[in-house]
Design a protein around this motif. Structure first.
Motif, PDB file in Angstrom:
ATOM      1  N   GLY A  13       0.811  -1.211   0.000  1.00  0.00           N
ATOM      2  CA  GLY A  13       0.000   0.000   0.000  1.00  0.00           C
ATOM      3  C   GLY A  13       0.843   1.259   0.000  1.00  0.00           C
ATOM      4  N   SER A  15       1.914   3.061  -2.466  1.00  0.00           N
ATOM      5  CA  SER A  15       1.422   4.006  -3.478  1.00  0.00           C
ATOM      6  C   SER A  15       2.453   4.446  -4.514  1.00  0.00           C
ATOM      7  N   MET A  28      -5.955   3.469  -5.314  1.00  0.00           N
ATOM      8  CA  MET A  28      -5.728   2.715  -4.088  1.00  0.00           C
ATOM      9  C   MET A  28      -7.097   2.382  -3.505  1.00  0.00           C
ATOM     10  N   THR A  30      -9.593   0.022  -0.802  1.00  0.00           N
ATOM     11  CA  THR A  30      -9.538  -0.599   0.516  1.00  0.00           C
ATOM     12  C   THR A  30     -10.194  -1.967   0.447  1.00  0.00           C
ATOM     13  N   LEU A  36      -5.129  -0.549   2.242  1.00  0.00           N
ATOM     14  CA  LEU A  36      -5.029  -0.048   0.872  1.00  0.00           C
ATOM     15  C   LEU A  36      -4.236  -1.006  -0.011  1.00  0.00           C
ATOM     16  N   TYR A  37      -4.689  -1.157  -1.237  1.00  0.00           N
ATOM     17  CA  TYR A  37      -3.941  -1.929  -2.233  1.00  0.00           C
ATOM     18  C   TYR A  37      -4.224  -1.330  -3.613  1.00  0.00           C
ATOM     19  N   TYR A 140      -2.475   7.608   4.567  1.00  0.00           N
ATOM     20  CA  TYR A 140      -2.808   7.749   3.150  1.00  0.00           C
ATOM     21  C   TYR A 140      -1.736   8.624   2.500  1.00  0.00           C
TER      22      TYR A 140
END
Length: 197
Positions: A13, A15, A28, A30, A36-37, A140
């Protein structure tokens, strides 16, 4: 692309792929646990391969411990800063130094408007309190890596603080070393879901 969409649990995750995609076809997402992926819109993807090129998970290497053999113990001189910090104020000491160089600081802060922990940019001492202390969830990143690159190309000093996978993601995204970039990763034993927050 197939690797990105095939198993979301292979990714941290960080980013980096999101930031590198020239078509902005990676989002991204959830999962059911709130992690997140990356998800690729295969209709928009032109298969340029930049996402795979910057992915630290696909290009994992062992760190060169011979290159950095020193270990330092640091604590801030101010009792109040140490009391509001998790690391004895080491972050604040480094950040204050970068601010004296007219640099900018990127780190995790709780953002009331979005009700989540996000990486933000600050450029003055009076805002350092927002980045102090542990947040205990995955932050994030959004377009933070792109902003860092812009600052560096403008010849600014930048301090980026994050989890090891976020720091690795930034370095992979940048694809080269910048002499004015300071990257500090925190000790991390894995993060719980943002849903815990």
């Amino acid at each position: 692309i197939n690797n990105l969409n095939s198993n979301p649990y292979n990714w941290s995750g960080c980013s980096a792929c999101l930031s590198a995609c020239p078509k902005q076809c990676i989002t991204m997402m959830t999962d059911e646990e709130g992690f997140l992926y990356p998800k690729v819109d295969e209709q928009e993807c032109v298969e340029c391969g930049l996402c795979a090129r910057v992915c630290p998970w696909l290009h994992r290497t062992k760190p060169n411990v011979e290159k950095y053999p020193q270990v330092y113990a640091v604590k801030h001189k101010s009792n109040s800063i140490r009391e509001s910090s998790t690391s004895g104020g080491a972050f604040s000491s480094i950040a204050e130094y970068v601010l004296t160089l007219e640099g900018v600081i990127y780190g995790a802060a709780f953002v009331r408007e979005t009700q989540r922990v996000e990486h933000i940019c600050i450029n003055k001492n009076s805002d350092l309190y927002r980045l102090r202390g542990s947040k205990y969830v995955q932050s994030y990143i959004g377009n933070t890596y792109t902003k860092v690159k812009t600052n560096l190309t403008e010849d600014k000093y930048v301090l980026f603080v994050g989890t090891p996978c976020q720091c690795d993601g930034l370095k992979s995204f940048l694809q080269k070393d910048y002499p004015k970039l300071y990257v500090v990763d925190i000790l991390c034993h894995g993060v719980p879901s943002p849903l815990v927050l």
